[in-house]
Motif scaffolding. Sequence first.
Motif, PDB file in Angstrom:
ATOM      1  N   GLY A  54       0.781  -1.235   0.000  1.00 14.49           N
ATOM      2  CA  GLY A  54       0.000   0.000   0.000  1.00 14.49           C
ATOM      3  C   GLY A  54       0.808   1.278   0.000  1.00 14.49           C
ATOM      4  N   SER A  55       2.123   1.169  -0.012  1.00 24.34           N
ATOM      5  CA  SER A  55       2.970   2.368  -0.009  1.00 24.34           C
ATOM      6  C   SER A  55       3.172   2.883  -1.433  1.00 24.34           C
ATOM      7  CB  SER A  55       4.337   2.053   0.600  1.00 24.34           C
ATOM      8  OG  SER A  55       4.209   1.691   1.944  1.00 24.34           O
ATOM      9  N   GLU A  56       3.633   4.110  -1.520  1.00 23.89           N
ATOM     10  CA  GLU A  56       3.982   4.694  -2.811  1.00 23.89           C
ATOM     11  C   GLU A  56       5.252   4.025  -3.338  1.00 23.89           C
ATOM     12  OE1 GLU A  56       2.248   7.070  -4.512  1.00 23.89           O
ATOM     13  OE2 GLU A  56       0.737   6.873  -2.937  1.00 23.89           O
ATOM     14  N   VAL A  57       5.443   4.051  -4.647  1.00 21.00           N
ATOM     15  CA  VAL A  57       6.571   3.367  -5.272  1.00 21.00           C
ATOM     16  C   VAL A  57       7.918   3.848  -4.730  1.00 21.00           C
ATOM     17  CG1 VAL A  57       7.757   2.939  -7.468  1.00 21.00           C
ATOM     18  CG2 VAL A  57       5.280   2.829  -7.360  1.00 21.00           C
ATOM     19  N   GLU A  58       8.064   5.143  -4.512  1.00 24.76           N
ATOM     20  CA  GLU A  58       9.335   5.659  -3.987  1.00 24.76           C
ATOM     21  C   GLU A  58       9.617   5.114  -2.586  1.00 24.76           C
ATOM     22  OE1 GLU A  58      11.942   7.325  -5.283  1.00 24.76           O
ATOM     23  OE2 GLU A  58      10.864   6.960  -7.147  1.00 24.76           O
ATOM     24  N   ILE A  59       8.587   5.000  -1.774  1.00 25.10           N
ATOM     25  CA  ILE A  59       8.742   4.442  -0.425  1.00 25.10           C
ATOM     26  C   ILE A  59       9.077   2.961  -0.523  1.00 25.10           C
ATOM     27  CG2 ILE A  59       7.533   3.922   1.747  1.00 25.10           C
ATOM     28  CD1 ILE A  59       6.041   6.619   1.301  1.00 25.10           C
ATOM     29  N   GLN A  60       8.406   2.252  -1.425  1.00 26.82           N
ATOM     30  CA  GLN A  60       8.689   0.829  -1.624  1.00 26.82           C
ATOM     31  C   GLN A  60      10.140   0.626  -2.039  1.00 26.82           C
ATOM     32  OE1 GLN A  60       5.599   0.233  -4.523  1.00 26.82           O
ATOM     33  NE2 GLN A  60       4.198  -0.654  -3.014  1.00 26.82           N
ATOM     34  N   LYS A  61      10.618   1.474  -2.947  1.00 23.84           N
ATOM     35  CA  LYS A  61      12.009   1.383  -3.396  1.00 23.84           C
ATOM     36  C   LYS A  61      12.961   1.590  -2.221  1.00 23.84           C
ATOM     37  CE  LYS A  61      15.203   3.392  -6.785  1.00 23.84           C
ATOM     38  NZ  LYS A  61      16.338   2.979  -6.021  1.00 23.84           N
ATOM     39  N   ARG A  62      12.679   2.571  -1.407  1.00 28.83           N
ATOM     40  CA  ARG A  62      13.524   2.878  -0.242  1.00 28.83           C
ATOM     41  C   ARG A  62      13.538   1.715   0.755  1.00 28.83           C
ATOM     42  NH1 ARG A  62      17.695   5.123   1.528  1.00 28.83           N
ATOM     43  NH2 ARG A  62      17.542   6.515   3.274  1.00 28.83           N
ATOM     44  N   ILE A  63      12.367   1.146   1.002  1.00 27.20           N
ATOM     45  CA  ILE A  63      12.275   0.011   1.929  1.00 27.20           C
ATOM     46  C   ILE A  63      13.096  -1.157   1.406  1.00 27.20           C
ATOM     47  CG2 ILE A  63      10.717  -1.759   2.856  1.00 27.20           C
ATOM     48  CD1 ILE A  63       8.551   0.480   2.974  1.00 27.20           C
ATOM     49  N   LEU A  64      12.960  -1.458   0.124  1.00 28.90           N
ATOM     50  CA  LEU A  64      13.711  -2.573  -0.450  1.00 28.90           C
ATOM     51  C   LEU A  64      15.215  -2.303  -0.421  1.00 28.90           C
ATOM     52  CD1 LEU A  64      11.341  -3.514  -3.398  1.00 28.90           C
ATOM     53  CD2 LEU A  64      11.749  -4.813  -1.295  1.00 28.90           C
ATOM     54  N   ASP A  65      15.606  -1.069  -0.674  1.00 25.22           N
ATOM     55  CA  ASP A  65      17.030  -0.716  -0.590  1.00 25.22           C
ATOM     56  C   ASP A  65      17.573  -0.938   0.822  1.00 25.22           C
ATOM     57  OD1 ASP A  65      17.094  -0.019  -3.273  1.00 25.22           O
ATOM     58  OD2 ASP A  65      16.964   2.145  -2.898  1.00 25.22           O
ATOM     59  N   LEU A  66      16.782  -0.542   1.809  1.00 23.14           N
ATOM     60  CA  LEU A  66      17.205  -0.694   3.200  1.00 23.14           C
ATOM     61  C   LEU A  66      17.265  -2.160   3.634  1.00 23.14           C
ATOM     62  CD1 LEU A  66      15.191   2.169   4.935  1.00 23.14           C
ATOM     63  CD2 LEU A  66      17.686   2.008   4.764  1.00 23.14           C
ATOM     64  N   THR A  67      16.309  -2.938   3.182  1.00 24.78           N
ATOM     65  CA  THR A  67      16.231  -4.321   3.665  1.00 24.78           C
ATOM     66  C   THR A  67      17.147  -5.276   2.919  1.00 24.78           C
ATOM     67  OG1 THR A  67      14.288  -4.732   2.294  1.00 24.78           O
ATOM     68  CG2 THR A  67      13.894  -4.134   4.584  1.00 24.78           C
ATOM     69  N   LEU A  68      17.640  -4.894   1.756  1.00 20.68           N
ATOM     70  CA  LEU A  68      18.496  -5.806   0.993  1.00 20.68           C
ATOM     71  C   LEU A  68      19.681  -6.294   1.813  1.00 20.68           C
ATOM     72  CD1 LEU A  68      18.996  -7.237  -1.678  1.00 20.68           C
ATOM     73  CD2 LEU A  68      20.286  -5.232  -2.406  1.00 20.68           C
ATOM     74  N   ASP A  69      20.332  -5.397   2.519  1.00 24.68           N
ATOM     75  CA  ASP A  69      21.491  -5.785   3.319  1.00 24.68           C
ATOM     76  C   ASP A  69      21.110  -6.521   4.603  1.00 24.68           C
ATOM     77  OD1 ASP A  69      23.336  -4.738   1.518  1.00 24.68           O
ATOM     78  OD2 ASP A  69      23.190  -2.735   2.404  1.00 24.68           O
ATOM     79  N   LEU A  70      19.831  -6.522   4.935  1.00 20.06           N
ATOM     80  CA  LEU A  70      19.383  -7.204   6.154  1.00 20.06           C
ATOM     81  C   LEU A  70      18.998  -8.666   5.918  1.00 20.06           C
ATOM     82  CD1 LEU A  70      17.180  -4.359   7.687  1.00 20.06           C
ATOM     83  CD2 LEU A  70      19.573  -4.909   8.190  1.00 20.06           C
ATOM     84  N   VAL A  71      18.967  -9.068   4.657  1.00 19.48           N
ATOM     85  CA  VAL A  71      18.627 -10.457   4.335  1.00 19.48           C
ATOM     86  C   VAL A  71      19.847 -11.323   4.627  1.00 19.48           C
ATOM     87  CG1 VAL A  71      17.877 -12.059   2.542  1.00 19.48           C
ATOM     88  CG2 VAL A  71      16.964  -9.731   2.585  1.00 19.48           C
ATOM     89  N   THR A  72      19.634 -12.318   5.467  1.00 20.36           N
ATOM     90  CA  THR A  72      20.703 -13.229   5.867  1.00 20.36           C
ATOM     91  C   THR A  72      20.300 -14.660   5.539  1.00 20.36           C
ATOM     92  OG1 THR A  72      19.817 -13.608   8.080  1.00 20.36           O
ATOM     93  CG2 THR A  72      21.299 -11.712   7.815  1.00 20.36           C
ATOM     94  N   SER A  73      21.215 -15.579   5.722  1.00 23.92           N
ATOM     95  CA  SER A  73      20.879 -16.986   5.487  1.00 23.92           C
ATOM     96  C   SER A  73      19.802 -17.465   6.460  1.00 23.92           C
ATOM     97  CB  SER A  73      22.130 -17.864   5.605  1.00 23.92           C
ATOM     98  OG  SER A  73      22.722 -17.696   6.869  1.00 23.92           O
ATOM     99  N   LYS A  74      19.653 -16.774   7.584  1.00 19.60           N
ATOM    100  CA  LYS A  74      18.626 -17.152   8.570  1.00 19.60           C
ATOM    101  C   LYS A  74      17.226 -16.712   8.160  1.00 19.60           C
ATOM    102  CE  LYS A  74      21.712 -16.992  12.539  1.00 19.60           C
ATOM    103  NZ  LYS A  74      22.007 -16.345  13.822  1.00 19.60           N
ATOM    104  N   ASN A  75      17.110 -15.573   7.459  1.00 23.01           N
ATOM    105  CA  ASN A  75      15.773 -15.067   7.151  1.00 23.01           C
ATOM    106  C   ASN A  75      15.446 -15.045   5.654  1.00 23.01           C
ATOM    107  OD1 ASN A  75      17.190 -12.840   6.182  1.00 23.01           O
ATOM    108  ND2 ASN A  75      16.388 -11.414   7.681  1.00 23.01           N
ATOM    109  N   VAL A  76      16.364 -15.504   4.817  1.00 23.11           N
ATOM    110  CA  VAL A  76      16.163 -15.401   3.371  1.00 23.11           C
ATOM    111  C   VAL A  76      14.914 -16.156   2.900  1.00 23.11           C
ATOM    112  CG1 VAL A  76      17.705 -17.325   2.739  1.00 23.11           C
ATOM    113  CG2 VAL A  76      17.306 -15.438   1.120  1.00 23.11           C
ATOM    114  N   GLU A  77      14.628 -17.307   3.481  1.00 20.78           N
ATOM    115  CA  GLU A  77      13.458 -18.068   3.045  1.00 20.78           C
ATOM    116  C   GLU A  77      12.157 -17.356   3.413  1.00 20.78           C
ATOM    117  OE1 GLU A  77      13.584 -22.257   3.899  1.00 20.78           O
ATOM    118  OE2 GLU A  77      15.676 -22.382   3.255  1.00 20.78           O
ATOM    119  N   LYS A  78      12.104 -16.760   4.601  1.00 19.90           N
ATOM    120  CA  LYS A  78      10.927 -15.980   5.007  1.00 19.90           C
ATOM    121  C   LYS A  78      10.735 -14.777   4.097  1.00 19.90           C
ATOM    122  CE  LYS A  78      10.058 -16.381   9.908  1.00 19.90           C
ATOM    123  NZ  LYS A  78      10.294 -15.746  11.205  1.00 19.90           N
TER     124      LYS A  78
END
Length: 132
Positions: A27-51
């Motif tokens: 439900g967010s705007e595209v620019e916000i979605q892009k920012r969220i994905l940019d921020l979370t990319l580095d937070l994906v680890t082998s522990k949470n990648v499947e989730k």
Amino acid sequence: GKLEDIEKRYPEALHGLTMDMLRCLVGSEVEIQKRILDLTLDLVTSKNVEKVLAFLKKELIETSNQAATAATNTKSSGDADYRQLLIKFVHQTTVRHNHVAPLIVPTLMDLIVEDSRPAVDTILFIREMMFR
């Protein structure tokens, strides 16, 4: 910004919030979605990648279904942009964690039926995965 500073100083503090951050995509705007994905990319680890991929898979299916049922809707352009962001994020994630590619490729294959930029991105992503 402040989140980047926290991530650099205390990376483990944000890892537990990865899924919460991804839920903000809906439900967010595209620019916000892009920012969220940019921020979370580095937070994906082998522990949470499947989730993370399970959530993204659900989002990809949902946006694809919305595009199929609302072809004349003006929001469908935003949905296509969102789908493209999701595909790019999935691509970057599976490059970093290539062992999870089999979990997402079947869903991506289903996206190829439409004639759009996300479909082209999907084909390029799958081609790259095949040659790895």
